[in-house]
Design an enzyme around this catalytic site. Structure first.
Site, PDB file in Angstrom:
ATOM      1  N   GLU A 271     -30.027   1.523 -30.471  1.00 14.99           N
ATOM      2  CA  GLU A 271     -30.472   1.318 -31.859  1.00 14.99           C
ATOM      3  C   GLU A 271     -29.210   1.164 -32.693  1.00 14.99           C
ATOM      4  O   GLU A 271     -28.619   2.144 -33.139  1.00 14.99           O
ATOM      5  CB  GLU A 271     -31.284   2.528 -32.351  1.00 14.99           C
ATOM      6  N   CYS A 305     -29.563   2.069 -41.646  1.00 17.30           N
ATOM      7  CA  CYS A 305     -29.435   0.894 -40.772  1.00 17.30           C
ATOM      8  C   CYS A 305     -30.292  -0.234 -41.309  1.00 17.30           C
ATOM      9  O   CYS A 305     -30.015  -1.407 -41.075  1.00 17.30           O
ATOM     10  CB  CYS A 305     -29.831   1.255 -39.343  1.00 17.30           C
TER      11      CYS A 305
HETATM   12  P1  NAD Z   1     -20.974   5.495 -34.602  1.00 19.22           P
HETATM   13  O1  NAD Z   1     -21.219   4.355 -33.688  1.00 19.22           O
HETATM   14  O2  NAD Z   1     -19.612   5.669 -35.147  1.00 19.22           O
HETATM   15  O3  NAD Z   1     -21.346   6.884 -33.857  1.00 19.22           O
HETATM   16  C1  NAD Z   1     -22.597   7.096 -33.270  1.00 19.22           C
HETATM   17  C2  NAD Z   1     -22.502   8.178 -32.216  1.00 19.22           C
HETATM   18  O4  NAD Z   1     -21.711   7.721 -31.118  1.00 19.22           O
HETATM   19  C3  NAD Z   1     -21.819   9.453 -32.692  1.00 19.22           C
HETATM   20  O5  NAD Z   1     -22.538  10.550 -32.191  1.00 19.22           O
HETATM   21  C4  NAD Z   1     -20.432   9.349 -32.068  1.00 19.22           C
HETATM   22  O6  NAD Z   1     -19.792  10.591 -31.915  1.00 19.22           O
HETATM   23  C5  NAD Z   1     -20.753   8.715 -30.744  1.00 19.22           C
HETATM   24  N1  NAD Z   1     -19.654   8.015 -30.049  1.00 19.22           N
HETATM   25  C6  NAD Z   1     -18.561   7.433 -30.575  1.00 19.22           C
HETATM   26  N2  NAD Z   1     -17.839   6.825 -29.604  1.00 19.22           N
HETATM   27  C7  NAD Z   1     -18.504   7.024 -28.437  1.00 19.22           C
HETATM   28  C8  NAD Z   1     -18.288   6.629 -27.082  1.00 19.22           C
HETATM   29  N3  NAD Z   1     -17.236   5.888 -26.732  1.00 19.22           N
HETATM   30  N4  NAD Z   1     -19.188   7.008 -26.154  1.00 19.22           N
HETATM   31  C9  NAD Z   1     -20.284   7.729 -26.489  1.00 19.22           C
HETATM   32  N5  NAD Z   1     -20.541   8.127 -27.762  1.00 19.22           N
HETATM   33  C10 NAD Z   1     -19.665   7.778 -28.718  1.00 19.22           C
HETATM   34  O7  NAD Z   1     -22.060   5.373 -35.788  1.00 19.22           O
HETATM   35  P2  NAD Z   1     -22.154   6.183 -37.157  1.00 19.22           P
HETATM   36  O8  NAD Z   1     -21.042   5.788 -38.063  1.00 19.22           O
HETATM   37  O9  NAD Z   1     -22.400   7.632 -36.908  1.00 19.22           O
HETATM   38  O10 NAD Z   1     -23.540   5.612 -37.745  1.00 19.22           O
HETATM   39  C11 NAD Z   1     -23.661   4.442 -38.476  1.00 19.22           C
HETATM   40  C12 NAD Z   1     -24.135   3.293 -37.618  1.00 19.22           C
HETATM   41  O11 NAD Z   1     -25.357   3.624 -36.957  1.00 19.22           O
HETATM   42  C13 NAD Z   1     -24.456   2.047 -38.426  1.00 19.22           C
HETATM   43  O12 NAD Z   1     -23.985   0.905 -37.745  1.00 19.22           O
HETATM   44  C14 NAD Z   1     -25.968   2.057 -38.499  1.00 19.22           C
HETATM   45  O13 NAD Z   1     -26.548   0.781 -38.737  1.00 19.22           O
HETATM   46  C15 NAD Z   1     -26.316   2.587 -37.153  1.00 19.22           C
HETATM   47  N6  NAD Z   1     -27.672   3.135 -37.133  1.00 19.22           N
HETATM   48  C16 NAD Z   1     -28.636   2.419 -36.486  1.00 19.22           C
HETATM   49  C17 NAD Z   1     -29.949   2.864 -36.491  1.00 19.22           C
HETATM   50  C18 NAD Z   1     -31.032   2.079 -35.809  1.00 19.22           C
HETATM   51  O14 NAD Z   1     -32.088   2.659 -35.579  1.00 19.22           O
HETATM   52  N7  NAD Z   1     -30.835   0.816 -35.477  1.00 19.22           N
HETATM   53  C19 NAD Z   1     -30.271   4.072 -37.133  1.00 19.22           C
HETATM   54  C20 NAD Z   1     -29.260   4.789 -37.767  1.00 19.22           C
HETATM   55  C21 NAD Z   1     -27.956   4.299 -37.765  1.00 19.22           C
END
Ligand code: NAD
Length: 522
Positions: A271, A305
């Protein structure tokens, strides 16, 4: 260890209502016991800059121990009848409902979204529990007509195993709720790695669920928690002990996670980022469309998002629409998101403010007209807060492959373009890598048919006279293309949380082969 400091009364009331101690370091791992031996992180309030708590995250050893316990919990839980699993969810629902306001306030305190949205997130968790209680009596397979006499073919859903939920900062409760409810109803055990910037919320939620599990003599590791950042996420993503990785986050990290999971033939639900457009036709009811776009672009300070990031206005109504929209923007005042009158809270982190600023700078460098905003506030309620002015810009180019149109900037910046024909606007809607949410404002049925049909929007969410954000739990939620094709919450999303088997049962005295194949020795 630091907490000799005094927590503000603004924060301490919220923590104490949830029994979160404010005078000691908190354990950020739960596998039936609270523990943690990884690095310490701080939870920082985005509104004031105040440090709310210090949390001991998971070390690699903690993650592997928790995974082991989670798997043991799965072995026990998979044999519990599904309606009984539903009863556990009903009890979780009750506990959440009792703490709805308190948990909502904690989301607001730690994430920064306004209070009604914080409470709304908890309500989503409550709603999906209700949904999953019903589902626990309806997770049915099928009987397929066999071509062979005296044979039945059953398509059977069984529990899958361990589900790792990796979540983003902007929905620190609801995304976990969607996953936990379906995963538990399906008979799985769940291990949660929340965003490293919302650890307190994850601890509060896990404590509530842990109480219910304990009361029902079930292992706490059925809903395990491992706080921490990228290294913790990487262990879960790479582990063969995790059957399904449900990842919510950016496209950048989602690409890494998706490839890592597929390389070990695991299952994933992705997502990822959205870059959502609203299209306003000349026949639209502007009294609905203007506030709809306003909420979509500015709600949650542009950190959903599904936030509206692109606005395509028909030439005939563009001047009036923009004038009315700017009036609404001008009426917004930044404030403490805990205050019921506030509609605009801070961005989540200083890094998000930097991203906002660099994007505005880029808009200026490409000569975009900045109709509103484009800077921080001179007067904000708290100097330590990450407040920025929601921005409306009209870039000169409508080339959707340009960076300003094709990338998701997670901040309240709305880019506007003017069109003449619906087909052109639909082409723009579809011309970006992401495909999460989209909305069309019109009263003409012919436009609706075009928009929702084969030549219409290619997004996972395709709305009419409803904004891009604010989905309900009943439909499956998710996006196409670089948003990751994942589906969560309602609809058929539960089908991903089980393993499917096709079972052919021969109850005859013959053993014919399919397709009439003859393999007899004369
Ligand atoms: P992010 O990608 O920076 O982090 C998301 C998660 O991934 C965190 O828990 C982080 O610690 C973890 N992470 C980071 N690097 C990793 C790796 N290499 N391996 C495994 N896990 C890792 O996102 P964010 O800044 O927390 O959130 C914002 C983003 O999320 C935006 O792009 C938003 O659109 C998206 N989002 C999407 C939805 C959806 O349903 N499509 C919903 C909410 C947020």
């Amino acid at each position: 260890m630091h907490p000799k400091r005094r927590l503000s009364s603004r924060a301490s009331g919220i923590l104490s209502a949830l029994n979160i101690p404010s005078n000691k370091e908190l354990s950020g791992v739960y596998d039936g016991q609270w523990k943690g031996s990884g690095e310490a992180i701080e939870s920082v309030c985005p509104t004031t800059g105040e440090v709310l708590a210090r949390i001991r995250t998971a070390s690699p050893a903690d993650v592997s121990e928790t995974l082991t316990k989670t798997r043991e919990a799965y072995f026990q839980f998979r044999d519990v009848p599904a309606p009984r699993r539903g009863e556990i969810l009903r009890q979780i629902r009750e506990k959440l409902a009792n703490k709805r306001e308190e948990l909502g306030a904690l989301v607001t305190l730690e994430m920064g979204k306004i209070r009604s949205e914080g409470v709304g997130e908890v309500q989503e968790f409550i709603d999906i529990c209700d949904y999953a209680v019903g589902l626990s009596r309806m997770m049915n397979g099928r009987i397929v007509a066999s071509e062979r006499p005296g044979h039945s073919i059953l398509e059977v859903p069984n529990p899958l195993g361990v589900v790792a939920v990796l979540s983003a900062f902007n929905f620190p409760v609801a995304v976990y709720g969607w996953n936990l409810a379906l995963s538990l109803a399906a008979g799985n055990a769940t291990i949660w790695k929340p965003s490293p910037t919302t650890p307190l919320t994850s601890i509060a939620v896990t404590s509530i669920i842990a109480e219910v599990l304990s009361k029902n003599n079930l292992p706490g590791a059925l809903a395990g928690l491992v706080t921490g950042g990228q290294p913790v996420g990487e262990v879960l993503v790479g582990s063969k002990e995790v059957e399904l990785v449900s990842f919510t986050g950016s496209e950048r990290v989602g690409r890494i996670v998706g490839q890592a999971v597929v390389s070990r033939f695991g299952k994933s639900i992705l997502e990822l980022g959205g870059n959502n457009a609203s299209i306003v036709m000349p026949d639209a009811d502007l009294s609905l469309a203007v506030p709809g776009v306003f909420f979509g672009a500015v709600g949650t300070a542009g950190q959903r998002c599904t936030s509206t990031r692109r606005l395509f206005l028909h030439r005939d109504i563009a001047p009036e629409f923009l004038q009315r929209l700017q009036k609404l923007y001008a009426s917004l005042k930044p404030g403490d998101p805990l205050d019921d009158n506030t509609l605009l809270g801070p961005l989540h982190t200083p890094a998000a403010v930097n991203l906002y600023e660099s994007t505005v700078e880029y808009l200026r460098s490409i000569d975009a007209d900045i109709l509103f905003g484009g800077k921080g506030y001179e007067m904000t309620p708290y100097y330590g807060g990450n407040f920025v002015q929601p921005t409306i810009a009209v870039p000169k180019s409508v080339e959707m492959s340009d960076r300003i149109w094709s990338t998701e900037t997670f901040a309240p910046i709305l880019n506007v373009a003017i069109f003449d024909e619906l087909e052109e606007a639909i082409r723009w809607n579809n011309a970006v890598p992401q495909g999460l949410s989209s909305s069309l404002w019109t009263r003409d049925l012919r436009n609706v048919g075009k928009w929702t049909g084969p030549s219409g929007s290619d997004a996972g969410i395709v709305n009419v006279n409803a904004g891009t954000s604010g989905a309900e739990i009943g439909a499956s939620f998710g996006g196409n293309k670089s948003t990751g094709w994942g589906r969560e919450s309602g609809g058929d999303a539960w089908k991903q949380y089980v393993r499917w088997s096709a079972c052919t049962i021969n109850f005859s005295n013959e053993a014919p082969l399919a397709q009439g194949v003859n393999f007899n020795i004369e």
